[in-house]
Design an enzyme around this catalytic site. Structure first.
Site, PDB file in Angstrom:
ATOM      1  N   ASP A  34       0.869  -1.182   0.000  1.00 53.43           N
ATOM      2  CA  ASP A  34       0.000   0.000   0.000  1.00 53.43           C
ATOM      3  C   ASP A  34       0.905   1.231   0.000  1.00 53.43           C
ATOM      4  O   ASP A  34       2.122   1.129   0.224  1.00 53.43           O
ATOM      5  CB  ASP A  34      -0.913  -0.002   1.242  1.00 53.43           C
ATOM      6  CG  ASP A  34      -2.215   0.750   0.993  1.00 53.43           C
ATOM      7  OD1 ASP A  34      -3.289   0.124   1.053  1.00 53.43           O
ATOM      8  OD2 ASP A  34      -2.160   1.968   0.727  1.00 53.43           O
ATOM      9  N   ASP A  49       3.938   2.893  -4.084  1.00 52.82           N
ATOM     10  CA  ASP A  49       3.086   3.850  -4.787  1.00 52.82           C
ATOM     11  C   ASP A  49       2.919   3.267  -6.191  1.00 52.82           C
ATOM     12  O   ASP A  49       3.843   3.322  -7.012  1.00 52.82           O
ATOM     13  CB  ASP A  49       3.778   5.221  -4.828  1.00 52.82           C
ATOM     14  CG  ASP A  49       3.016   6.210  -5.704  1.00 52.82           C
ATOM     15  OD1 ASP A  49       1.996   5.818  -6.306  1.00 52.82           O
ATOM     16  OD2 ASP A  49       3.459   7.369  -5.781  1.00 52.82           O
ATOM     17  N   TYR A 139     -15.132   8.541 -11.601  1.00 53.18           N
ATOM     18  CA  TYR A 139     -14.839   7.165 -11.207  1.00 53.18           C
ATOM     19  C   TYR A 139     -15.460   6.184 -12.211  1.00 53.18           C
ATOM     20  O   TYR A 139     -14.791   5.263 -12.697  1.00 53.18           O
ATOM     21  CB  TYR A 139     -15.404   6.949  -9.805  1.00 53.18           C
ATOM     22  CG  TYR A 139     -15.316   5.556  -9.258  1.00 53.18           C
ATOM     23  CD1 TYR A 139     -14.096   4.969  -8.946  1.00 53.18           C
ATOM     24  CD2 TYR A 139     -16.480   4.827  -8.995  1.00 53.18           C
ATOM     25  CE1 TYR A 139     -14.043   3.696  -8.401  1.00 53.18           C
ATOM     26  CE2 TYR A 139     -16.430   3.557  -8.447  1.00 53.18           C
ATOM     27  CZ  TYR A 139     -15.208   2.994  -8.156  1.00 53.18           C
ATOM     28  OH  TYR A 139     -15.160   1.734  -7.619  1.00 53.18           O
TER      29      TYR A 139
END
Ligand code: AKB
Length: 320
Positions: A34, A49, A139
């Site tokens: 993460d 990342d 989105y």
């Protein structure tokens, strides 16, 4: 031993997915990653990342990864507040994962799509797999574009990508962040903490939802299906249950009789109004035998049983 990488492992679905995949494949087989460190120490965790192509590729190579689950994304409501950035992040992460697979550094990708790929002109009830798709959120646009790209990478470069269109996911281990369906998780915490919840969606907003164990099963099932079973090379519709905030509140009241809900719809109402009410998942059923297990009653009971110990004071008042 098959090696698995979960990107976005600290998120709502990532948290449950890491635990389940470790149970099946062993602790060391599953690398959690993460952009921020997890709350609890994890020896098989790597900071990543995923917008950084080189870092992503290096991590895959270093760990001899076979399968990637790409669970990082900016969700619908948050994305509307940072449209350009959300588009960049959602697409960049996907392209990085696709390119690394295309180079042959790992074998199989899971990438989640969403009911957000549908839009205001989509038939809202029993929404078919193939239908009008005119998403009007950043989105949703990024998910629909992503669906087209995963099919393209499959057809042109032979990349094996598996994908489902998640409905709103309800779970107790980790809170969701930035979604339009988040009310259906927040409501449980507020019911136990304060006995009251103000919903940002109106009482009759019906949306497709799913309990986390079903979502995890669908994810692992499609990853384990034989490639030749999968007729759809973009994303499969998967259905769980559909309910409104009012129906969910009424079910919670069966356990917490004093629970109160009121409604103050905000900008997320428009997003919800553009999404389906219920989903037709015949293709997933026929191709890889998908069927959900949790209904509204069993979901609410399980959520309250798992969450109430966290809210000691309220626990005494809850009857199961
Ligand atoms: C959201 O609300 O943005 C997500 C989704 C339905 O994809 N939960």
């Amino acid at each position: 031993m098959k090696k698995i990488l979960i990107v976005g492992a600290n998120g709502q679905i990532g948290t449950d997915l890491v635990q389940k995949l470790r149970k099946i494949n062993g602790e060391k087989a599953v690398i959690a990653s993460d952009i921020v460190l997890p709350q609890n120490k994890d020896e098989n965790f790597e900071l990543l990342d995923a917008t950084d192509y080189n870092a992503f590729e290096k991590l895959v190579q270093k760990n001899n990864i076979d399968e990637v689950y790409l669970m990082a994304a900016i969700l619908s409501a948050k994305a509307e507040t940072i449209p350009n950035k959300a588009w960049d992040i959602n697409m960049k992460i996907l392209f990085n994962a696709l390119e690394i697979a295309k180079k042959g550094f790992y074998k199989k990708l899971f990438w989640p799509s969403s009911i957000a790929v549908f839009g205001p002109h989509t038939p809202r009830i029993n929404t078919p797999q193939f239908t009008i798709m005119d998403p009007n959120t950043v989105y949703g646009i990024s998910k629909l574009a992503g669906e087209r790209w995963i099919e393209y990478y499959h057809t042109h470069f032979g990349v094996d990508v598996r994908s489902v269109r998640y409905p709103g996911i309800i779970s107790w281990k980790t809170l969701p962040g930035g979604g339009t369906t988040d009310y259906a998780v927040e409501i449980f915490h507020e019911a136990l903490k304060n006995g009251h919840y103000t919903s940002f969606l109106s009482p009759n907003t019906r949306l497709p939802m799913m309990y986390m164990p079903d979502a995890i099963d669908a994810t692992i099932q499609i990853m384990n299906a034989n490639a030749d079973q999968l007729r759809i090379k973009h994303s499969y519709n998967i259905a769980g249950i559909s309910f409104t905030p009012e129906e969910l509140a009424n079910e919670i009241k069966k356990h917490i009789p004093d629970f109160q809900i009121d409604y103050q719809p905000d900008f997320r109402q428009d997003i919800a109004n553009s999404w389906p009410e219920s989903i037709n998942d015949d293709y997933a059923f026929k191709d890889w035998h998908w069927h959900h297990k949790f209904e509204l009653e069993s979901l609410v009971k399980d959520m309250l049983e798992n969450l109430s110990p966290k809210y000691q004071k309220a626990e005494e008042e809850v009857g199961f």
